[in-house]
Enzyme design. Structure first.
Site, PDB file in Angstrom:
ATOM      1  N   CYS B 294      46.346  45.285  45.759  1.00  0.00           N
ATOM      2  CA  CYS B 294      45.407  45.366  44.617  1.00  0.00           C
ATOM      3  C   CYS B 294      44.074  44.840  45.142  1.00  0.00           C
ATOM      4  O   CYS B 294      43.685  43.713  44.851  1.00  0.00           O
ATOM      5  CB  CYS B 294      45.860  44.506  43.456  1.00  0.00           C
ATOM      6  SG  CYS B 294      47.598  44.683  43.052  1.00  0.00           S
ATOM      7  N   ALA B 295      43.390  45.634  45.923  1.00  0.00           N
ATOM      8  CA  ALA B 295      42.387  45.087  46.835  1.00  0.00           C
ATOM      9  C   ALA B 295      40.983  44.927  46.237  1.00  0.00           C
ATOM     10  O   ALA B 295      40.208  44.115  46.722  1.00  0.00           O
ATOM     11  CB  ALA B 295      42.306  45.930  48.090  1.00  0.00           C
ATOM     12  N   GLY B 296      40.656  45.719  45.179  1.00  0.00           N
ATOM     13  CA  GLY B 296      39.272  45.649  44.692  1.00  0.00           C
ATOM     14  C   GLY B 296      38.950  44.300  44.082  1.00  0.00           C
ATOM     15  O   GLY B 296      39.854  43.675  43.537  1.00  0.00           O
ATOM     16  N   PRO B 297      37.695  43.825  44.175  1.00  0.00           N
ATOM     17  CA  PRO B 297      36.564  44.440  44.873  1.00  0.00           C
ATOM     18  C   PRO B 297      36.508  44.133  46.362  1.00  0.00           C
ATOM     19  O   PRO B 297      35.570  44.534  47.034  1.00  0.00           O
ATOM     20  CB  PRO B 297      35.361  43.823  44.146  1.00  0.00           C
ATOM     21  CG  PRO B 297      35.864  42.495  43.683  1.00  0.00           C
ATOM     22  CD  PRO B 297      37.325  42.642  43.420  1.00  0.00           C
ATOM     23  N   GLY B 298      37.511  43.419  46.900  1.00  0.00           N
ATOM     24  CA  GLY B 298      37.590  43.377  48.356  1.00  0.00           C
ATOM     25  C   GLY B 298      37.415  42.023  49.019  1.00  0.00           C
ATOM     26  O   GLY B 298      37.423  41.928  50.231  1.00  0.00           O
ATOM     27  N   LYS B 300      39.406  39.274  49.214  1.00  0.00           N
ATOM     28  CA  LYS B 300      40.546  38.866  50.040  1.00  0.00           C
ATOM     29  C   LYS B 300      40.802  39.888  51.139  1.00  0.00           C
ATOM     30  O   LYS B 300      41.236  39.533  52.232  1.00  0.00           O
ATOM     31  CB  LYS B 300      41.791  38.674  49.175  1.00  0.00           C
ATOM     32  CG  LYS B 300      41.693  37.480  48.234  1.00  0.00           C
ATOM     33  CD  LYS B 300      43.024  37.196  47.551  1.00  0.00           C
ATOM     34  CE  LYS B 300      42.895  36.181  46.437  1.00  0.00           C
ATOM     35  NZ  LYS B 300      42.122  36.701  45.258  1.00  0.00           N
ATOM     36  N   GLU B 319      43.449  50.430  46.113  1.00  0.00           N
ATOM     37  CA  GLU B 319      42.689  50.098  44.912  1.00  0.00           C
ATOM     38  C   GLU B 319      42.670  51.327  44.016  1.00  0.00           C
ATOM     39  O   GLU B 319      42.441  52.434  44.466  1.00  0.00           O
ATOM     40  CB  GLU B 319      41.272  49.656  45.303  1.00  0.00           C
ATOM     41  CG  GLU B 319      40.285  49.580  44.152  1.00  0.00           C
ATOM     42  CD  GLU B 319      40.737  48.708  42.978  1.00  0.00           C
ATOM     43  OE1 GLU B 319      41.282  47.614  43.227  1.00  0.00           O
ATOM     44  OE2 GLU B 319      40.546  49.134  41.819  1.00  0.00           O
ATOM     45  N   ASP B 360      47.497  40.648  44.804  1.00  0.00           N
ATOM     46  CA  ASP B 360      46.561  39.827  44.029  1.00  0.00           C
ATOM     47  C   ASP B 360      46.419  40.557  42.698  1.00  0.00           C
ATOM     48  O   ASP B 360      45.509  41.347  42.501  1.00  0.00           O
ATOM     49  CB  ASP B 360      45.243  39.745  44.797  1.00  0.00           C
ATOM     50  CG  ASP B 360      44.198  38.923  44.065  1.00  0.00           C
ATOM     51  OD1 ASP B 360      44.562  38.210  43.108  1.00  0.00           O
ATOM     52  OD2 ASP B 360      43.018  39.019  44.428  1.00  0.00           O
ATOM     53  N   CYS B 413      44.883  34.669  39.398  1.00  0.00           N
ATOM     54  CA  CYS B 413      43.957  33.581  39.080  1.00  0.00           C
ATOM     55  C   CYS B 413      44.183  33.178  37.626  1.00  0.00           C
ATOM     56  O   CYS B 413      43.290  33.234  36.797  1.00  0.00           O
ATOM     57  CB  CYS B 413      42.509  33.962  39.338  1.00  0.00           C
ATOM     58  SG  CYS B 413      41.950  35.418  38.494  1.00  0.00           S
TER      59      CYS B 413
END
Lengths: 307, 475
Positions: B294-298, B300, B319, B360, B413
């Site tokens: 779940c990479a966006g916005p990038g 991590k 993403e 994430d 988070c």
């Protein structure tokens, strides 16, 4: 050699002047964009830009050094070498590659000590006896490139960062010119910095100038001199910020930390050890004045404190 | 407003002045408060994000330095405290707030915030707010604003809290929620995660109600935390080897030289620690293919990509939203990151094809409320359940994509138990994944509780309230 000089504030001026008087040709200067400054937020030309204007030299003010238009212009200028003194921004690799002999930086410390933006302030704050100026070839890591030359300078007992920087700017200017000469003549071989003894001198913030009077007098003296003239020492008095000039340790006793004692010719403040004498002070909205005049004006009561 | 003064004066006609406005005042130039007010209005009318709207306004209007700092403090502070401010304003107004014009309400909140939570003198806070209202809405509204704000000045924040908050003895969570300007359900979620409704909860809410430091991450292999601190004037972070903490000033941290030159990025230290934890777990066998599901916005992804370079690994990043995938591509530069646009639950990537996988997951963000001023008043308790379902599906997919013996980091988070412990426990039970003692991979970080998960907190670690759990797929 054809030089493009990069620099911004006052301490860069002796170097630019010395290069203008040297056998080399300064074809342009690069400086940080005009920024609003001082009271009234007037837009002011940087000291380096102003001096370049006087000499009719082209001034480049890229918002960032990676700007393609700036780099295109720099390529057209075909510099052999770019000397840098307190330019105030990072240089990306794409810019580092343009001049034939790269970029040479005059840094106001004996590297690898005090890499970073505020080496002179760090030297004063840490009570160094000796500091100096170093010329080195700029590489990508911060102030880590191989060294061409070094001059040293004694830190005097009452030196403020401003005093010391003024002297280093002059002696460093001579070092920079001889470094540029040596690079052209091929007589200088840069030497890699030692990995031991690396230390960093971060930018100094307003908070760094806050004096904590529970500290020892000697430490307060060094901190206050390190932040003078910029950004200045300060403390709070009656809930308001009071700017302070340098403070001078005196051999006496009997004051608690922060406690004020007004005498006819001097104003003392208690510390963690012996008291310090205030030199000059500036209350909010007032002019800078002698500490004794200020103390008379505000009518300090017995036992009143500054914190 | 130079345009106004250069306009030719209106021809004097026989008609009387349209309305009586009292003694005329020169228009007040107050760019900082105007920008704060315009930000609050955008948040209220368009569901905008304050921390996206305000920097744009400051740039557009060329507001810098102290004015920018003031505008930031007022806009974010007011947005953060909104629920508390509304309770106090309601007590000071003779009509219900729901009947007050939205623009007037924005201004009242702004004024009340200055009165209760800043050192701006009361007369200046009232006068400047009333001026803003008069300029936009005329003197009737200005009179109303003046009357309400004068009542607010009658007590300080502590006094008002005693008056408007629930009784501390019978409803400690409700009381602390009001005192620290949180919705009650969020305070309740914190209390459950902390296992406390006493002092730890008070500390957590208080820390969550302050302006956080800016956290930067030095890019591994490009620059060290020491160098980054020296360049930015920040302090080296206590736990992340790449972290630097910076006093939150007026400027946009995206404008910092090292950030623009891609030597560093803006990233909470807790996020850095969670991404690092994934890379720290020892693996037997291959360790060359990493995945950020779940990479966006990038943020991590870039940190993992930089670490991958140092370990001779590559990173795939998934993403769902094309524009966010594009952000990752931009941020990735020449790192070995392959970006895929797709849904992490059904990515089409090879089953068992990865050695390390980061999930994430999208979450309520209750752990990062410090950095999103208005979010606490916008989030609803009903947001939790659908997110928890999505989180379970993503974590299940991740455990299918990782090879036997490989490791998955589940990160949110949010400290909400439904999104953290609940998701991990459920998925581990159904898939047979082994829960590792995650605390071992947060070396040097104190107060990590009984494990096996890690829950970070602003009041204990200075980070966002990140949750991290490491799972291994059975060999």
């Amino acid at each position: 050699m054809r030089l493009v000089f990069a620099g911004t504030p006052e301490p860069a001026l002796p170097s630019l002047k010395a290069l203008l008087a040297s056998r080399h040709e300064v074809v342009a200067v690069v400086t940080r964009p005009d920024a609003p400054a001082g009271r009234g937020r007037k837009v002011e030309r940087s000291p380096v830009a102003a001096l370049a204007d006087e000499h009719g030299i082209e001034v480049l003010t890229p918002a960032k050094a990676s700007d393609p238009d700036f780099q295109a212009r720099l390529r057209e200028l075909e510099p052999d070498l770019c000397p840098v003194v307190a330019y105030g921004a990072l240089l990306p690799e794409s810019a580092l590659a343009i001049p034939v002999h790269g970029w040479v930086n005059l840094h106001f410390s004996v590297l690898p000590a005090w890499r970073g933006a505020a080496p002179v302030q760090a030297a004063v704050r840490h009570g160094d006896d000796i500091t100096g100026a170093t010329t080195f070839r700029i590489v990508k890591a911060l102030d880590a490139g191989p060294v061409y030359g070094v001059v040293t300078e004694r830190v005097r007992e009452r030196d403020t960062a401003g005093d010391l920087l003024a002297r280093l700017a002059e002696s460093g200017a001579q070092l920079l010119v001889s470094t540029v000469d040596g690079i052209e003549d091929g007589t200088l071989r840069p030497v890699e910095q030692s990995e031991e003894g690396v230390s960093y001198a971060p930018k100094v913030t307003v908070d760094d100038g806050r004096l904590d009077f529970s500290a020892p007098a000697a430490a307060l003296d060094r901190v206050a001199r390190a932040v003078t003239p910029d950004p200045g020492a300060w403390a709070e008095f009656r809930g308001e910020r009071l700017k302070l000039g340098p403070v001078v340790p005196v051999e006496e006793d009997g004051l608690k930390p922060g406690e004020l004692r007004v005498e006819r010719k001097r104003v003392l403040v208690g510390t963690g050890t012996t008291p310090v004498q205030l030199t000059d002070v500036q209350a909010q909205g007032k002019k800078r004045m002698a500490a004794t005049d200020w103390a008379r004006g505000v009518r300090i009561e017995a036992g009143e404190r500054i914190s | 407003m130079t345009q106004r003064s250069s306009r030719p004066s209106r021809p004097r006609g026989p008609h009387p002045p349209r309305r009586r406005t009292g003694p005329s005042r020169p228009p007040v130039e107050d760019p900082a408060r105007q920008a704060a007010l315009d930000t609050l209005r955008a948040v209220r009318q368009r569901d905008a994000y304050a921390n996206l709207v305000l920097p744009g306004l400051l740039r557009e209007r060329r507001i810098t330095g102290r004015d920018a700092a003031l505008a930031t403090e007022l806009a974010y502070g007011t947005a953060r405290a909104q629920g508390l401010l509304d309770a106090i304003l309601a007590a000071c107004s003779d009509r219900p707030l729901s009947e007050v014009d939205g623009s007037v309400l924005d201004a009242l909140r702004l004024g009340a915030y200055q009165l209760l939570r800043t050192r701006i003198p009361a007369h200046a806070a009232v006068a400047s707010t009333v001026d803003l209202v008069r300029a936009e809405l005329g003197s009737g509204a200005a009179g109303f604003a003046n009357a309400v704000l004068r009542r607010v000045t009658e007590q300080d924040e502590a006094g008002w809290v005693e008056e408007v908050a629930p009784d501390e003895d019978t409803d400690p969570i409700g009381y602390l929620a009001m005192a620290h300007a949180h919705p009650r359900w969020i305070a309740q979620a914190f209390a459950e995660a902390l296992g406390s409704r006493g002092e730890p909860l008070r500390e957590a809410l208080a820390a969550d109600d302050t302006r956080p430091l800016v956290h930067l991450a030095a890019r591994p292999g490009e620059c060290s935390a020491d160098e980054l601190a020296a360049m930015t004037g920040g302090d080296v972070a206590p736990y992340s080897p790449y972290g630097v903490h910076l006093e939150a000033g007026a400027g946009d941290p995206g404008d910092l030289d090292p950030v623009r030159e891609r030597l560093a990025s803006v990233q909470d230290e807790g996020s850095q620690l969670c991404a690092l934890a994934l890379t720290r777990v020892p693996l037997e066998g291959s360790d060359a293919r990493w995945l950020d599901l779940c990479a966006g916005p990038g943020g991590k992804a870039v940190l993992l990509g930089s670490l991958a370079v140092l370990s001779d690994a590559t990173l795939d990043a998934v993403e769902k939203a094309p524009h966010r995938a594009e952000l990752i591509r931009k941020a990735a530069g020449d790192l070995p990151i392959t970006v895929h646009v797709g849904d992490g639950r059904d990515s089409g990537l090879p089953e068992g094809g990865f050695d390390r996988v980061l999930v994430d997951a999208p979450c309520t963000g209750l752990g990062a409320l410090r950095r999103r001023p208005e979010a606490r008043w916008r989030r609803q308790p009903s947001d939790v359940a659908p997110l928890a379902r999505l989180q379970r599906e993503l974590l299940t997919a991740a455990l299918g994509l990782v090879r036997p013996g490989g490791v998955v980091a589940y990160v949110v988070c949010s400290p909400h138990l439904s999104e953290s412990v609940g998701v991990v426990g459920d998925v581990a039970r159904r898939t047979g994944a082994e829960q590792l003692d995650t605390r071992e991979y947060f070396p040097g970080v104190p107060d990590l509780g009984n494990g096996p998960h890690v829950q970070l907190w602003p009041h204990m670690h200075g980070t966002d309230a990140m949750f991290c759990s490491l799972l291994r797929r059975p060999a």
